[in-house]
Design a protein around this motif. Structure first.
Motif, mmCIF file in Angstrom:
data_model
loop_
_atom_site.group_PDB
_atom_site.id
_atom_site.type_symbol
_atom_site.label_atom_id
_atom_site.label_comp_id
_atom_site.label_asym_id
_atom_site.label_seq_id
_atom_site.Cartn_x
_atom_site.Cartn_y
_atom_site.Cartn_z
ATOM 1 N N UNK A 106 0.990 -1.228 0.018
ATOM 2 C CA UNK A 106 0.049 0.067 -0.034
ATOM 3 C C UNK A 106 0.908 1.380 0.116
ATOM 4 N N UNK A 107 0.222 2.443 -0.039
ATOM 5 C CA UNK A 107 0.966 3.784 0.091
ATOM 6 C C UNK A 107 1.497 4.145 1.345
ATOM 7 N N UNK A 108 2.522 4.956 1.522
ATOM 8 C CA UNK A 108 2.989 5.206 2.756
ATOM 9 C C UNK A 108 1.578 5.944 3.581
ATOM 10 N N UNK A 109 1.088 6.909 2.722
ATOM 11 C CA UNK A 109 0.056 7.859 3.326
ATOM 12 C C UNK A 109 -1.083 6.854 3.839
ATOM 13 N N UNK A 110 -1.650 5.604 2.897
ATOM 14 C CA UNK A 110 -2.704 5.095 3.404
ATOM 15 C C UNK A 110 -2.230 4.013 4.371
ATOM 16 N N UNK A 111 -1.084 3.609 4.669
ATOM 17 C CA UNK A 111 -0.649 2.725 5.538
ATOM 18 C C UNK A 111 -1.179 3.358 7.056
ATOM 19 N N UNK A 112 -0.869 4.508 7.195
ATOM 20 C CA UNK A 112 -1.286 4.995 8.481
ATOM 21 C C UNK A 112 -2.778 4.990 8.933
ATOM 22 N N UNK A 113 -3.526 4.755 7.815
ATOM 23 C CA UNK A 113 -5.099 4.773 8.225
ATOM 24 C C UNK A 113 -5.583 3.769 8.884
ATOM 25 N N UNK A 114 -6.662 3.622 9.420
ATOM 26 C CA UNK A 114 -7.085 2.474 10.141
ATOM 27 C C UNK A 114 -7.376 1.282 9.169
ATOM 28 N N UNK A 115 -7.740 1.461 8.074
ATOM 29 C CA UNK A 115 -8.094 0.407 7.100
ATOM 30 C C UNK A 115 -7.533 0.445 5.865
ATOM 31 N N UNK A 116 -5.953 0.290 5.793
ATOM 32 C CA UNK A 116 -5.277 0.311 4.401
ATOM 33 C C UNK A 116 -5.834 -0.577 3.422
ATOM 34 N N UNK A 117 -5.813 0.090 2.238
ATOM 35 C CA UNK A 117 -6.258 -0.576 0.969
ATOM 36 C C UNK A 117 -5.029 -1.548 0.407
ATOM 37 N N UNK A 118 -4.852 -2.653 0.837
ATOM 38 C CA UNK A 118 -3.852 -3.344 0.568
ATOM 39 C C UNK A 118 -3.868 -3.830 -0.730
ATOM 40 N N UNK A 119 -2.817 -4.226 -1.645
ATOM 41 C CA UNK A 119 -2.986 -4.929 -3.102
ATOM 42 C C UNK A 119 -1.892 -6.179 -2.967
ATOM 43 N N UNK A 120 -2.602 -7.248 -3.087
ATOM 44 C CA UNK A 120 -1.655 -8.308 -3.002
ATOM 45 C C UNK A 120 -0.619 -8.530 -4.249
ATOM 46 N N UNK A 121 0.794 -8.741 -3.865
ATOM 47 C CA UNK A 121 1.765 -9.110 -5.068
ATOM 48 C C UNK A 121 2.192 -10.272 -4.917
ATOM 49 N N UNK A 122 1.880 -11.011 -4.123
ATOM 50 C CA UNK A 122 2.288 -12.384 -4.135
ATOM 51 C C UNK A 122 1.643 -13.322 -3.030
ATOM 52 N N UNK A 123 0.936 -14.358 -3.492
ATOM 53 C CA UNK A 123 -0.172 -15.298 -2.592
ATOM 54 C C UNK A 123 0.338 -16.524 -2.615
ATOM 55 N N UNK A 124 0.996 -16.934 -1.345
ATOM 56 C CA UNK A 124 1.903 -18.032 -1.247
ATOM 57 C C UNK A 124 0.895 -19.225 -1.255
ATOM 58 N N UNK A 125 -0.285 -19.161 -0.791
ATOM 59 C CA UNK A 125 -1.092 -20.268 -0.806
ATOM 60 C C UNK A 125 -1.516 -20.790 -2.252
ATOM 61 N N UNK A 126 -1.733 -19.511 -2.885
ATOM 62 C CA UNK A 126 -2.124 -20.124 -4.232
ATOM 63 C C UNK A 126 -1.060 -20.610 -5.412
ATOM 64 N N UNK A 127 0.279 -19.936 -4.891
ATOM 65 C CA UNK A 127 1.308 -20.541 -5.354
ATOM 66 C C UNK A 127 1.732 -22.103 -5.174
ATOM 67 N N UNK A 128 1.453 -22.253 -3.877
ATOM 68 C CA UNK A 128 1.858 -23.701 -3.315
ATOM 69 C C UNK A 128 0.728 -24.571 -3.978
ATOM 70 N N UNK A 129 -0.506 -24.171 -3.915
ATOM 71 C CA UNK A 129 -1.709 -25.011 -4.739
ATOM 72 C C UNK A 129 -1.232 -25.174 -6.358
ATOM 73 N N UNK A 130 -0.750 -24.270 -6.891
ATOM 74 C CA UNK A 130 -0.545 -24.407 -8.378
ATOM 75 C C UNK A 130 0.731 -25.331 -8.568
ATOM 76 N N UNK A 131 1.617 -25.344 -7.685
ATOM 77 C CA UNK A 131 2.798 -25.968 -8.015
ATOM 78 C C UNK A 131 3.082 -27.503 -7.031
ATOM 79 N N UNK A 132 1.997 -27.320 -6.290
ATOM 80 C CA UNK A 132 2.137 -28.845 -5.294
ATOM 81 C C UNK A 132 3.115 -28.820 -4.366
ATOM 82 N N UNK A 133 3.361 -27.851 -3.850
ATOM 83 C CA UNK A 133 4.471 -27.584 -2.887
ATOM 84 C C UNK A 133 3.742 -26.825 -1.770
ATOM 85 N N UNK A 134 4.431 -27.006 -0.453
ATOM 86 C CA UNK A 134 4.144 -26.046 0.628
ATOM 87 C C UNK A 134 5.071 -24.960 1.031
#
Length: 700
Positions: A106-134
């Motif tokens: 998220x942005x530095x400004x947004x981070x200080x808010x109560x509910x930052x608007x996060x954007x996922x850049x890497x999902x390990x659960x999805x990557x693990x499922x796709x590649x059959x690894x934990x």
């Protein structure tokens, strides 16, 4: 916690390779349990697990304990701790929806808010499922100064061994055709955008006896590993191998270093120049801590005399990077020299300041330092007292710093400040996870066998009867110059303190609470004093009526697991319950198991007669005795622990079984040395241990 440096650098092939060549003692019938994942050993583990799971997970308290632990671990109102990268805030996050975790931004400004608007850049659960690894997150190495590219460190199941994959932070995806380095122990840093400085298993003859890489090569973008060019070679006799380190500051200074871990605490430091690696005249027991305005920051663990200046052990000093490159005698400038009850906990370099967190009688303090013509000047930072303070994030791009503050009863808070004008402001706070009303924290001192005063903290109810009737759990570490300081242990609070029980942290020798001397007092054959300190704290607690042996439990992990094993043997009458986590226990064979050979600087070696005799005297596995009344221990480890290895725990349990002594043994199949493959595993391990303590200390 057993590796203070290179915590993520142990090979997946290490255990099998390390245990085989050295013949076992004739009186050791359980060497077959050292076969890391061998079928006979794993059948034994399966049978032991079945019995322990039935006992602990079958207990009436387990379901509630597990649900409470999982709720705390997965709570969405935790503080999202920041990483400052490229003018944005990144965070690695786990919750019930993402048990293995997501990396988000998220942005530095947004981070200080109560509910930052996060954007996922890497999902390990999805990557693990796709590649059959934990896949388990082990961090990221960021390319400086652009801070657009990163090397993601991914572990299969929680091992220290990692794969390295290049990731584009702007595009939010792995770089097609980018760096993709297969699994090994990996010591890496970016030389430039198209070059990695990489130490790894390059093939036969490139690993130390403890399984660390001692050959550093430059790997160019697009080139196979076979074309990497060697830039430095240590020795197979080194305990920790070699690792690269590239430091930058806000003025554009940048330098590449190689640190050769000859012993665990003794380094040789090299500067990479166009002519090759140039050895620097730095003390062996010192470490590079950063670069600020052309000043290289060096923390010492032994006295350093250079250029007419004496830098004491445990201090922080600086030398000019220009002078270092030019060669000749260095003239260090001292930033901070601790007194007998202080130690440095952390160092961070910003654009124009150095931020130093210290322990002052095991209480956190923060100082900022500015460099001037007459030396360094310092300014204290006003933050809450009686807490542990840590630097969470800092960058040489600006002077913004994030600090965490936590105490035994004070939930973690996050503070932000400008290091050049330090007036910190709280920006985040974690809600309370347990009812702390009616609880107090006290600090006492016990007198050890040599007359030294050893401090400890105890958390208990204000109205507690001082008649020894209160169930209590105590922990300590006692090794590798690692400190234990007050922290907000939410699960301990919810599952133990809320039930009217007590919790103790003992600051015994071997740790770093009072600097290098506190550690040195218990190194190698002097180690018995560490164990005396721990027993002295217990006796002091009993003398004050704060608990009693029939109501007292202890726990510790890794080196702390060794501590528990020794206490189990030496003072079985002082404890009702002993939880031994991911431990070292066979100190006669420890050099042949996992990364054990790297710790000779801490424990000593069986190749040295005096040290062998001492290790034989204190080795928990070797000193279990028939006919002794011991408490029933709970011994747990993980199959994926490729740092200490599960072999110690297995053999200890097998010996107890041979002698007809009661015990519980559990080996989780994932999680590595820290048992944190995902939040479910962490909650399960916490709940099982707390059920064990409740059964032993509170009763059925």
């Amino acid at each position: 916690m057993i590796l203070k440096r290179m915590m993520t650098m142990v090979s997946a092939t290490l255990l099998a390779a390390a245990g085989a060549p050295v013949p076992a003692p004739a009186d050791d019938p359980y060497v077959w349990l050292e076969d890391w994942t061998g079928p006979r050993a794993m059948q034994w583990v399966e049978a032991e697990n079945k019995a322990t799971v039935a006992t602990l997970q079958g207990d009436r308290r387990y379901k509630a304990f597990y649900e409470q632990a999982l709720s705390i671990a997965s709570a969405k109102d935790r503080i999202a701790m920041p990483m400052m990268i490229g003018g944005r805030i990144f965070n690695f996050w786990r919750d019930a929806d993402h048990p293995q975790g997501i990396w988000r931004v998220t942005s530095e400004e947004d981070y200080t808010s109560a509910q930052p608007r996060w954007q996922t850049v890497l999902d390990l659960d999805a990557l693990s499922k796709a590649e059959g690894r934990k896949w388990v997150w082990k961090g990221a190495s960021i390319l400086d100064p652009q801070e657009r590219l990163a090397l993601i460190h991914l572990s299969d199941g929680g091992e220290d061994a990692v794969s390295l994959r290049e990731f584009d932070l702007e595009a939010g995806r792995f770089v097609e055709g980018g760096f993709n380095v297969p699994v090994s122990k990996q010591n890496v840093d970016w030389r430039d955008q198209d070059t990695l400085l990489l130490a790894r298993d390059w093939g036969e003859g490139t690993m130390t006896a403890s399984g660390y890489p001692f050959v550093v090569k430059a790997l160019k973008r697009g080139a196979p590993l076979s074309e990497a060019v060697e830039v430095y070679r240590g020795s197979p006799a080194d305990q920790l191998g070699v690792y690269p380190m590239v430091l930058s500051d806000g003025d554009g200074n940048r330098a590449a270093f190689l640190v050769r871990g000859v012993t665990f605490f003794g380094n040789e430091t090299y500067l990479l120049t166009p002519e090759g690696a140039k050895k620097l005249p730095l003390p062996a027991r010192s470490s590079l801590q950063g670069l600020m305005q052309g000043q290289l920051l060096i923390q010492t663990s032994e006295p350093w005399v250079s250029g007419g200046v004496t830098v004491p052990a445990g201090a922080l000093a600086s030398v000019s990077l220009g002078d270092m490159k030019a060669g000749g005698v260095l003239t260090p400038r001292i930033l901070f020299a601790p007194n007998a009850r202080q130690s440095i906990d952390g160092v961070a370099a910003t654009r124009s300041r150095v931020v130093v967190t210290i322990n002052d009688n095991v209480r956190g303090r923060v100082l900022t330092f500015a460099s001037g013509a007459d030396g360094w000047t310092s300014e204290p930072v006003k933050l809450p007292d009686n807490a542990t303070i840590s630097t969470v994030a800092a960058t040489h791009r600006n002077d913004r710093v994030y600090l965490s503050v936590a105490g035994f009863l004070a939930p973690t808070t996050l503070w932000a400040m400008n290091a050049a004008d330090p007036a910190p402001a709280q920006v985040k706070a974690m809600p309370a996870r347990f009812d702390a009303s009616g609880l107090v924290v006290e600090q006492y001192e016990a007198v050890s066998s040599d007359g030294t005063k050893v401090p400890y903290f105890i958390v208990h109810r204000k109205d507690m009867k001082r008649d020894g009737s209160t169930p209590a759990i105590m922990t300590a570490y006692g090794g590798f110059e690692i400190s234990l300081t007050p922290s907000y242990a939410a699960i301990m609070g919810k599952l133990w303190l809320e039930r009217g029980n007590s919790f103790i942290v003992a600051n015994i020798r071997g740790g770093g609470e009072f600097g290098p001397a506190w550690h040195e007092a218990g190194r190698k054959t002097k180690r018995q004093i560490i164990y005396d300190d721990f027993a002295a704290v217990a006796r002091d607690i009993f003398a004050r009526g704060l608990s009693s042996p029939s109501k007292f439990g202890i726990y510790g992990g890794s080196n702390g697991g060794l501590l528990m094993g020794v206490q189990f043997n030496q003072h079985p009458n002082l404890w009702k319950a002993v939880a031994i986590q991911v431990p070292l226990l066979d100190m006669v064979r420890y050099e042949q198991i996992a990364a054990g050979a790297s710790w000779v600087d801490e424990y000593g070696s069986v190749t040295v007669p005096e040290e062998k005799a001492f290790l034989e005297r204190i080795s928990p596995y070797r000193n279990i005795r028939k006919g002794v009344t011991y408490p029933t221990p709970y011994i747990w480890t993980t199959t994926k622990d490729d740092r200490v290895g599960p072999q110690h725990a297995r053999k200890f349990a097998a010996r107890l079984k041979e002698f007809g002594l009661p015990y519980l043994f559990y080996e989780d199949m994932a999680g590595g040395h820290s048992g944190d493959a995902d939040i479910e595993q962490s909650a399960r391990l916490q709940a099982m241990q707390m059920v064990y303590f409740a059964r032993e200390l509170e009763g059925e």
